[in-house]
Design a protein around this motif. Structure first.
Motif, mmCIF file in Angstrom:
data_model
loop_
_atom_site.group_PDB
_atom_site.id
_atom_site.type_symbol
_atom_site.label_atom_id
_atom_site.label_comp_id
_atom_site.label_asym_id
_atom_site.label_seq_id
_atom_site.Cartn_x
_atom_site.Cartn_y
_atom_site.Cartn_z
ATOM 1 N N SER A 190 -13.929 39.494 -36.615
ATOM 2 C CA SER A 190 -13.339 38.214 -36.998
ATOM 3 C C SER A 190 -12.704 38.347 -38.374
ATOM 4 O O SER A 190 -12.977 39.293 -39.118
ATOM 5 C CB SER A 190 -14.416 37.134 -37.102
ATOM 6 N N SER A 219 -9.578 28.586 -34.286
ATOM 7 C CA SER A 219 -8.812 29.596 -33.558
ATOM 8 C C SER A 219 -8.089 30.504 -34.544
ATOM 9 O O SER A 219 -7.873 30.140 -35.710
ATOM 10 C CB SER A 219 -7.778 28.922 -32.646
ATOM 11 N N SER A 220 -7.698 31.670 -34.078
ATOM 12 C CA SER A 220 -6.947 32.596 -34.926
ATOM 13 C C SER A 220 -5.630 31.972 -35.373
ATOM 14 O O SER A 220 -5.203 32.145 -36.519
ATOM 15 C CB SER A 220 -6.679 33.905 -34.177
ATOM 16 N N ASP A 268 -12.361 32.998 -37.583
ATOM 17 C CA ASP A 268 -11.833 32.952 -36.217
ATOM 18 C C ASP A 268 -12.784 33.676 -35.269
ATOM 19 O O ASP A 268 -13.741 34.329 -35.709
ATOM 20 C CB ASP A 268 -10.394 33.477 -36.146
ATOM 21 N N GLU A 291 -4.987 28.726 -35.848
ATOM 22 C CA GLU A 291 -5.247 27.731 -36.888
ATOM 23 C C GLU A 291 -5.614 28.399 -38.205
ATOM 24 O O GLU A 291 -5.172 27.964 -39.275
ATOM 25 C CB GLU A 291 -6.351 26.770 -36.470
ATOM 26 N N LEU A 292 -6.409 29.459 -38.143
ATOM 27 C CA LEU A 292 -6.791 30.182 -39.348
ATOM 28 C C LEU A 292 -5.543 30.666 -40.077
ATOM 29 O O LEU A 292 -5.399 30.458 -41.290
ATOM 30 C CB LEU A 292 -7.704 31.358 -38.979
#
Length: 89
Positions: free
Chosen positions: A19, A68-69, A6, A71-72
């Protein structure tokens, strides 16, 4: 099988932004990637590695998918690899 990273949006040590590096398939894949990236095992925290902003571009160059965070986290949960911190009573 994909390693995800991310954006470096999380403040951390040394005044850097950090990240999260995860795998959406296995912790073995994640650990192998971290070794290739040169990230020490001490950066591993339950289900991810914390990596400084200085490593982000190299991770992507080695094949990590920038997401994106949100989605991660979604993909980590979907893979069944999410390991939440246990709360102390």
């Amino acid at each position: 099988m994909t390693v995800l990273i991310d954006p470096p949006n999380w403040p951390g040590p040394r005044g850097l932004m950090w990240s999260h590096l995860v795998s959406d398939s296995s912790l073995e894949e994640l650990h192998d990637f971290a070794v290739r990236l040169g990230v020490p095992h001490r950066a591993f925290d339950r289900d991810h590695y914390d990596v400084p902003e200085t490593v982000h571009a190299r991770a992507v160059a080695l094949g990590a998918q920038a997401v994106s965070s949100r989605e991660l986290l979604s993909r980590l949960i979907s893979a069944g690899l999410r390991r939440r911190k246990r709360h102390q009573p």
